[in-house]
Structures are given as C-alpha cells and as structure tokens.
Design a protein around this motif. Structure first.
Motif, PDB file in Angstrom:
ATOM      1  N   GLY A 492      -0.919  23.530 -10.537  1.00 40.09           N
ATOM      2  CA  GLY A 492      -1.692  22.395  -9.876  1.00 40.09           C
ATOM      3  C   GLY A 492      -0.854  20.543  -9.901  1.00 40.09           C
ATOM      4  O   GLY A 492      -1.782  19.695  -9.907  1.00 40.09           O
ATOM      5  N   ALA A 493       0.458  20.918 -10.294  1.00 46.12           N
ATOM      6  CA  ALA A 493       1.345  19.843  -9.811  1.00 46.12           C
ATOM      7  C   ALA A 493       0.549  18.558  -8.465  1.00 46.12           C
ATOM      8  O   ALA A 493       0.321  17.800  -8.671  1.00 46.12           O
ATOM      9  CB  ALA A 493       2.640  19.790 -10.155  1.00 46.12           C
ATOM     10  N   ARG A 494       0.721  19.246  -7.127  1.00 46.59           N
ATOM     11  CA  ARG A 494       0.234  18.123  -6.473  1.00 46.59           C
ATOM     12  C   ARG A 494      -0.575  18.101  -6.267  1.00 46.59           C
ATOM     13  O   ARG A 494      -1.466  16.314  -6.428  1.00 46.59           O
ATOM     14  CB  ARG A 494       0.247  19.053  -4.103  1.00 46.59           C
ATOM     15  CG  ARG A 494       1.381  20.027  -4.590  1.00 46.59           C
ATOM     16  CD  ARG A 494       1.437  20.188  -2.842  1.00 46.59           C
ATOM     17  NE  ARG A 494       2.451  20.926  -2.062  1.00 46.59           N
ATOM     18  CZ  ARG A 494       2.606  20.427  -1.228  1.00 46.59           C
ATOM     19  NH1 ARG A 494       1.962  19.353  -0.926  1.00 46.59           N
ATOM     20  NH2 ARG A 494       4.033  20.345  -0.670  1.00 46.59           N
ATOM     21  N   ARG A 495      -2.353  18.265  -6.800  1.00 44.41           N
ATOM     22  CA  ARG A 495      -3.381  17.712  -7.229  1.00 44.41           C
ATOM     23  C   ARG A 495      -3.504  16.483  -8.255  1.00 44.41           C
ATOM     24  O   ARG A 495      -3.623  15.443  -8.056  1.00 44.41           O
ATOM     25  CB  ARG A 495      -4.240  18.685  -7.913  1.00 44.41           C
ATOM     26  CG  ARG A 495      -5.585  18.338  -8.141  1.00 44.41           C
ATOM     27  CD  ARG A 495      -6.453  19.458  -8.574  1.00 44.41           C
ATOM     28  NE  ARG A 495      -7.055  20.668  -7.582  1.00 44.41           N
ATOM     29  CZ  ARG A 495      -8.006  20.312  -6.769  1.00 44.41           C
ATOM     30  NH1 ARG A 495      -9.082  18.772  -6.926  1.00 44.41           N
ATOM     31  NH2 ARG A 495      -7.984  21.271  -5.651  1.00 44.41           N
ATOM     32  N   LEU A 496      -2.853  17.072  -9.285  1.00 44.12           N
ATOM     33  CA  LEU A 496      -2.383  15.985 -10.633  1.00 44.12           C
ATOM     34  C   LEU A 496      -1.756  14.776  -9.675  1.00 44.12           C
ATOM     35  O   LEU A 496      -2.501  13.565  -9.612  1.00 44.12           O
ATOM     36  CB  LEU A 496      -1.242  16.665 -11.146  1.00 44.12           C
ATOM     37  CG  LEU A 496      -0.936  15.250 -12.723  1.00 44.12           C
ATOM     38  CD1 LEU A 496      -2.058  14.803 -13.214  1.00 44.12           C
ATOM     39  CD2 LEU A 496       0.537  15.916 -13.244  1.00 44.12           C
TER      40      LEU A 496
END
Length: 555
Positions: A492-496
């Motif tokens: 989920g790094a991109r969403r964060l």
C-alpha cells in the motif's frame, strides 16, 4: 502575458484561402508572471531575489531563448569517440544553442552557486529561477542539477571540496575538457547505476582498487546511465575493499592527460533529447575517495535530496509551461461561435489544470524553503525535508504526464504537431518520474524514512497542523492519513504516499492560496467530488477566480 491580436501573416495574391482563427505567437512572454510562484518566493524567504527572477523570466520567454530550446533539441548531441588521427577522445559535441542555454543557467546561479551564497533563501531563489528559466528547455537542467547536488556530497571529503567547490559554485560556464583546476568553472555529473542493478546500487560490480597514494584508487567496470558525459568531474559509486564507496572521477587528470572514460554509446531516449546520456566504461580510471570506504550510499544521500527536489521543480515547470501554452491557445481560438476560453467545459479543463499547477508550484517552493533552512541547521525542517521531498518527487512527477497530455489536447490537432512544441514537453514529462528513483523507489523510501525515525512523520503532521480547523475535508484527510500510517505496508506504499502528497498540497493551498483555489482543490482531491480526468470540477467551483489567478490575461 502575450500579444492579443490575431496573427495573420501576409498572404500571396494567389492564396486559396486566408489564415484566420489561429493564435498569434506566444513569444515574447514573461515566464515569471506567475502569482503562485512569486508569492512562494517571498513566503519562503527569498523575496530579495524577485527582481532577478522577473528579469530571468522575461529572458526565458523571449523569442531568442525559446528558439535556443527548439534548436538544442532538433540538433541532438553527437558522440565523437576518436579524432581524425585515430586517437580516442570520447567527446560529445553540442549545438551552439545548448551552450547558450547552459551559459545563462550557470551565470544565473542555477548550478552550484547557492552553496556559496550566505543569504537566507539562496536555495529558494535558485529553485524559483529554475521554475522560470525551465520554460526554455528541460534537458540542460540535468547538468546544472547534478552540479548543484554534487557540492554537499563532495563536502564529505574536505580536502577535495577545498579544491573543487569554488569551481563548482562558480557562475562561469566554460565548456571543453581541460585540467579542472585550470578552468574558471566546472560541471559535475554522476555515475551510479549499472546494467544489472539500476536503482539497486548495492549490486554494483565496478571495482575500486587502492593505489600506493592514499585516497587514490583505480576503477574497472561500467555505468549504465550516466548523463551529461561532457562534465568535468563525476561522482561514481564503486566497490572498494571496505564496501560500496563514492569516488570523484575527473575527465582530465592533473597532468593534462585524459582519464580513462570510454563512452560506449549515447542513449536513444524518448525525450530529453538535447541532453547526452551515456554508457561509460572504466579501465584503470583514476578516482579519489569521497567519504569513508563502505559509506557510499550515505555519502550521496544529500545529493539525492537535491536532485529529487529538482525533479519536482522541473515537473512543476513543465506543468506551468504547458498550461500557459494551452491558455494562450484557447484565449485566441474560436469554435462554435465562441472563444474556447468562454466555453464552460474548456474553462473547467483549464481551471482544473491551473489547480494542479499551483499545487505543484507551491509544494516545490515549500520544499526549497525546507532545503534552505535544513542546510542552515534547522533540524525540524531537515526532518520535514527528508519525507516531504520523497513524497513530492513521487506525486508531482507522476501527475506530469497526465497534465501535459491534457494541456496538449487543449490545442487539438495543432498540439499533436511537432512545431507546436507540445510533443516535446509531453515526451519530457515521464523522465522526471524515473530519474533519481522511480515511483516505487520513492514510495519505499518514504516507508523507510517512517520506520527508522519518528522525526519525519512528526514534522509532516506538524506542518499539516498549521491548517487545522480551516477546512473539514482537510481535517478528515489528516485523520485518515494517521490511520493509514499506522497500518502502512509495502503493498500500500503508493496509496499512502499519494494521500500524504494531496493532504500536504491541500494544507499549503488552504494557508496560502485564495479561497476559490483551496476550496476547489479540497473538494476534488480530498472530498471526492471529482472524476478520473482533468476538467471534472464541480459546478460549485469558481472557475473565473481560478483562471484569473493562473492566467491574468485569460478571463
């Protein structure tokens, strides 16, 4: 900003038609006529540079400077591996317009000059200069950026910095390969990535062997993507006995002989055509150690912060440049009995682009202010810079390609034709998301910053707290962000990081932009009242106020 009369060149008597309903040339125009930029310049502590930035903006928008940019890209650099006698020279030839662009950029302090300027805001002034001068051409921003970034890395070896820093911070552009200390100004490049690893520099295989002279090594290996090979010195990563280390590699040695720097070929790139990017190989190449052995990544980390900021700045510049081009076109072009600018759907598209551009410019200057204060010893700003620069690099450069595509479409078929200039901008945009770490690399770097030290997250939320209570949508977004942060994963790094970027941009606009701009941004980027393409602002958005701020002559 530009001429307002329709452009109708003289027609021959036997012409089959009259040329009408075409916009006049945009040039000359003032690239510094950007309210968000000038406000940010003052706010971030460099108001003293406004006159210089305005002067540079007028020069950037001149017909002459715009032509330099076009010529530098049409006449691409050429590799000369040997001279006429068969001697290996490994030189790259550039069109005179490239040198003119470089000469102005260096003279105006867009390379290493801020490191020699003790005035608070010097790094902000440089960034603002890049935002206006970048309207000319993007490729020559690469060597100026690398030169700027090399200075703090070189300071890890004070004796080398004492020799080279005065030349890297010079405002004199002196092309040509000669003994570095015999020149009045130097440019620096970087050689980090290799075929087998790319961003994973710890897999580098280039070997550094110590010589009998302390601090001096010889290198053997290759580099896969080294831009601006005509620079005077390079910072290179190689495997020393103590691990991955950083080295200074001059093209010409102190005795006047050529250092071994074989250029295998120049890259055939999608865009950035004016800038030579090469594949060099080293074989007995003389190099000086920068920082301790085994600490190569730590040595270059400050350099990465600098070049990532420039990626954000260059993306914001492309956004502003293409917005101005689109605004100029729709101001003068008519269809269906009305100017395009007067038609509701086109106004929505242009206003949406204007919001994105202002958010990018405002964030760029906030990051530049943090960088300026961090190098002057402000720990809180240093922590903010650590996380916010990676966040900005990820998000603003990701928005660039979609933005330039939409701006190009505002010109219709005219925008798809090379001589409009828009295809060059469109090809340029994806580079900035790739250079200095792709989207995944930057997103993972944000996670790494969060996991190693609580300081960056605390600094980010302290920044967001400055707008607390001003907009319920922002307050809700900050709460969501805190929840997401507590459950952050690689998947989920991109969403964060996207949440971080939009929340940070919204907080800056709420504090510093007019209500019409801040409200429309929060309604769409945070409140969900937005489609999947530009031009889907809600009916409640004050399009006129947004457009009159972004394009003063446009409404």
């Amino acid at each position: 900003m530009a001429q307002t009369l329709a452009h109708t060149p003289p027609q021959p008597r036997n012409a089959t038609h009259d040329v009408t309903n075409q916009p006049p040339p945009l040039t000359p125009y003032d690239t510094s006529e950007d309210t968000a930029l000038l406000e940010g310049l003052r706010r971030e502590g460099a108001g003293w540079a406004e006159e210089e930035v305005r002067r540079l903006g007028r020069a950037a928008g001149s017909a002459e400077a715009q032509e330099w940019g076009e010529q530098a890209n049409r006449h691409e650099p050429e590799l000369r591996t040997h001279d006429r006698y068969g001697n290996r020279i490994d030189e790259v030839e550039f069109h005179p317009s490239w040198h003119r662009l470089m000469g102005v950029a260096v003279a105006e302090g867009l390379a290493g000059a801020p490191w020699a300027d003790e005035r608070p805001g010097a790094h902000v002034a440089r960034t603002a200069g890049g935002l206006v001068w970048g309207h000319t051409e993007a490729g020559h921003g690469c060597p100026t950026s690398m030169t700027y970034a090399a200075v703090p890395a070189l300071r890890a070896q004070p004796e080398l910095a004492a020799v080279y820093e005065p030349l890297l911070t010079s405002r004199v552009y002196e092309p040509g390969l000669r003994v570095p200390t015999e020149k009045r100004g130097l440019l620096a490049g970087m050689g980090m990535t290799e075929k087998q690893g790319g961003s994973d520099v710890r897999t580098n295989t280039t070997a550094a062997t110590p010589t009998a002279e302390p601090g001096v090594y010889t290198l053997r290996g290759h580099k896969w993507f080294t831009s601006a090979p005509m620079c005077d010195v390079f910072l290179v990563l190689a495997q020393a006995p103590g691990g991955l280390s950083c080295f200074l590699v001059p093209r010409v040695l102190p005795d006047g002989s050529r250092n071994m720097f074989r250029i295998q070929r120049l890259k055939d790139k999608l865009g950035n055509r004016s800038n030579a990017s090469s594949e060099p190989e080293f074989d007995g190449t003389v190099a000086w150690l920068v920082g301790p052995e085994g600490r190569g990544v730590k040595t270059i980390i400050e350099m990465v912060n600098c070049t990532r900021l420039d990626c954000v700045m260059m993306s914001a510049t492309l956004m502003r440049k293409t917005l101005v081009e689109a605004g100029h076109h729709v101001r003068h072009r008519s269809a269906f009995d009305a100017r395009l600018l007067e038609q509701p759907l086109m106004r929505n598209v242009l206003a949406d682009l204007a919001l994105e551009s202002e958010a990018a410019t405002t964030l760029t200057l906030r990051l530049a202010g943090a960088a300026d204060r961090a190098v002057r010893g402000d720990d809180a700003e240093s922590a903010f810079r650590r996380i916010a620069t990676a966040v900005g690099k990820y998000w603003v450069t990701k928005r660039g390609p979609a933005f330039t595509a939409e701006a190009l479409e505002c010109l219709g078929g005219n925008g798809y034709v090379e001589d409009s200039g828009m295809p060059r901008h469109y090809r340029e945009a994806p580079l900035l998301s790739i250079w200095e770490g792709s989207g995944n690399v930057n997103a993972l770097d944000v996670l790494r910053a969060l996991s190693r030290d609580p300081g960056p997250a605390e600094a980010l939320f302290a920044e967001l707290a400055l707008a607390r209570g001003a907009d319920a949508r922002l307050d809700a977004a900050v709460s969501r962000l805190k929840g997401t942060l507590s459950e952050a994963t690689e998947t989920g790094a991109r969403r964060l990081v996207e949440q971080m970027a939009l929340t940070l941009q919204a907080s800056l606009l709420i504090r510093h932009a007019p209500p019409a701009v801040a409200d429309a941004f929060c309604a769409t980027r945070l409140g969900g009242d937005w489609g999947h393409a530009f031009g889907t602002l809600p009916d409640s958005a004050d399009l006129g106020a947004i457009l009159s701020r972004a394009l003063p002559d446009g409404d």
